[in-house]
Design an enzyme around this catalytic site. Structure first.
Site, short mmCIF file in Angstrom:
data_model
loop_
_atom_site.label_atom_id
_atom_site.label_comp_id
_atom_site.label_asym_id
_atom_site.label_seq_id
_atom_site.Cartn_x
_atom_site.Cartn_y
_atom_site.Cartn_z
N THR A 234 0.84 -1.21 0.00
CA THR A 234 0.00 0.00 0.00
C THR A 234 0.88 1.25 0.00
O THR A 234 0.39 2.34 0.28
CB THR A 234 -0.92 0.04 1.25
OG1 THR A 234 -0.12 -0.14 2.42
CG2 THR A 234 -2.00 -1.02 1.19
N ARG A 236 4.12 2.42 -2.46
CA ARG A 236 4.21 2.89 -3.85
C ARG A 236 4.55 1.70 -4.73
O ARG A 236 5.37 0.84 -4.36
CB ARG A 236 5.29 3.96 -4.00
CG ARG A 236 4.88 5.32 -3.49
CD ARG A 236 3.79 5.96 -4.36
NE ARG A 236 3.39 7.28 -3.91
CZ ARG A 236 2.35 7.54 -3.10
NH1 ARG A 236 1.62 6.56 -2.63
NH2 ARG A 236 2.06 8.78 -2.78
N GLU A 265 0.77 3.58 -12.46
CA GLU A 265 -0.69 3.68 -12.35
C GLU A 265 -1.24 4.94 -13.03
O GLU A 265 -0.53 5.93 -13.09
CB GLU A 265 -1.13 3.62 -10.88
CG GLU A 265 -0.54 4.70 -10.00
CD GLU A 265 -0.86 4.47 -8.52
OE1 GLU A 265 -0.64 3.37 -8.01
OE2 GLU A 265 -1.32 5.43 -7.89
N HIS A 283 -5.63 2.14 -5.89
CA HIS A 283 -5.02 3.16 -5.02
C HIS A 283 -6.06 3.87 -4.14
O HIS A 283 -6.29 5.08 -4.29
CB HIS A 283 -4.24 4.20 -5.85
CG HIS A 283 -3.23 4.97 -5.04
ND1 HIS A 283 -2.06 5.46 -5.57
CD2 HIS A 283 -3.22 5.33 -3.73
CE1 HIS A 283 -1.38 6.09 -4.62
NE2 HIS A 283 -2.08 6.03 -3.49
N GLY A 285 -5.98 3.52 -0.65
CA GLY A 285 -5.50 3.42 0.73
C GLY A 285 -6.08 4.49 1.65
O GLY A 285 -6.51 4.20 2.76
C1 8YV Z 1 -3.15 9.88 -2.31
C2 8YV Z 1 -1.29 8.62 -1.24
O1 8YV Z 1 -2.58 11.04 -1.90
O2 8YV Z 1 -1.01 10.09 0.56
C3 8YV Z 1 -0.48 9.44 -0.32
O3 8YV Z 1 0.76 9.45 -0.48
O4 8YV Z 1 -0.78 7.83 -1.95
C4 8YV Z 1 -2.78 8.76 -1.32
O5 8YV Z 1 -3.33 8.92 -0.09
C5 8YV Z 1 -4.59 10.13 -2.45
O6 8YV Z 1 -5.16 8.98 -2.80
C6 8YV Z 1 -4.99 11.12 -3.55
O7 8YV Z 1 -4.63 12.37 -3.37
#
Ligand code: 8YV
Length: 314
Positions: A234, A236, A265, A283, A285
């Site tokens: 979850t 990168r 992605e 994506h 999370g």
């Molecule tokens: C995205 C994320 O920011 O916070 C992060 O680093 O990967 C996610 O929470 C969010 O999905 C979209 O802005």
């Protein structure tokens, strides 16, 4: 003060932004369009962007002098060239902490789905292929008593550890530095990859993206995992070498995987799409109303602090 917002944000966040700033909403969809951004930056003091928007050195160099801060709707910062921003005197703020519970909940969701073959079971049922129960039908693996290895024991990793303890899992971890015993809460620290990977029944990746973690989970490290281990990511997508993981999923050295993030992605390596033993999520999370509102408010706090004081908040 003028705030440009690249993508649609939750209603409550947009409403607050409109109260506190003169907003310019681009509502970009899909691929980031730097030309559209640049065409709308006249008089802009601050930008609110997302990880889907790449602020590389070239783009940062073209931002007008009026731009003093870029807030990102994320904890991750790998999409922004921080050195280029610093050189231009542009402050950066992000949204740590407030998404940790949501992201840990999703890691747990993926772990349980992968362990119990939930995606595969649902696909089978919807396809009308469920012919009824037998004692050997659709066996998965339990999590109680198993070792969850957490790569990256930051805020999200520690939140996941706490949740997994409730499932009676045993926590091992690998981190840049060992945590103090209060934060460790009984988790076993490993100071080398080999002993860490050999201990994992489940591996959860919770490190940031960027060059330092690129392809950390490669063929060599996968071979050090216990046969039948389950991998969850979850963090990168770039942390995983997709060719190596799809090969290990095909051979079943890795029994299953649950992935919420992908290296390119929204494009997905076709190797994953051909496999039953991988759960794929888009994506999500941090995608709870609670987390996304809190992220938006925190980003606005950061932007307001910079515009009010001229100080970076990170
Ligand atoms: C995205 C994320 O920011 O916070 C992060 O680093 O990967 C996610 O929470 C969010 O999905 C979209 O802005």
């Amino acid at each position: 003060m003028v705030l440009l917002i690249t993508r649609q944000v939750p209603e409550a966040v947009a409403a607050r932004a409109e109260r506190e700033f003169s907003t310019r909403a681009l509502d970009m969809q899909g691929k980031f369009d730097a030309a559209v951004l640049l065409a709308n930056l006249g008089g802009v003091d601050a930008i609110l962007c997302t990880p889907a928007d790449r602020f590389d050195a070239g783009l940062i160099g073209q931002l007008p002098q009026t731009v003093r801060v870029i807030g990102t709707f994320s904890v991750g910062l790998e999409h922004i060239d921080l050195a280029a921003a610093q050189a231009r005197g542009i402050a950066i703020c992000n949204t740590p902490d407030v998404l940790s519970v949501a992201t840990a909940e999703l890691a747990l969701t993926l772990m349980l789905m992968a362990a119990r073959r939930a995606g595969e079971g649902e696909r089978l049922l919807r396809a009308g292929k469920w012919t009824g129960l037998t004692p050997t039908f659709h066996l998965g693996t339990g999590v109680a008593g198993k070792v969850l290895g957490i790569l990256g024991m930051g805020r999200i990793g520690r939140e996941l550890a706490e949740m997994a303890r409730g499932l009676r899992m045993r926590i091992h971890y690998r981190n840049r530095t060992r945590l103090d015993s209060l934060l460790e809460a009984g988790a076993i620290h490993h100071d080398d990859d080999a002993s860490f990977l050999a201990a994992c029944d489940f591996l959860s990746i919770n490190v940031p993206g960027g060059p330092a973690t690129r392809h950390w989970l490669n063929a060599e490290r996968i071979s050090l995992l216990r046969p039948g281990a389950i991998v969850v990511n979850t963090g990168r997508g770039t942390t995983v070498d997709d060719a190596a993981l799809t090969a290990a999923l095909r051979s079943r050295h890795v029994a299953a995987a649950g992935l919420d993030v992908f290296s390119d992605e929204p494009a997905i390596d076709p190797g994953y799409l051909a496999l039953e033993n991988v759960v794929l999520l888009p994506h999500i999370g941090s995608a709870t109303v609670e987390a996304r509102n809190a992220m938006g408010f925190l980003a606005l706090d950061g932007i307001a602090a910079v515009l009010g004081t001229g100080q970076s908040v990170i």
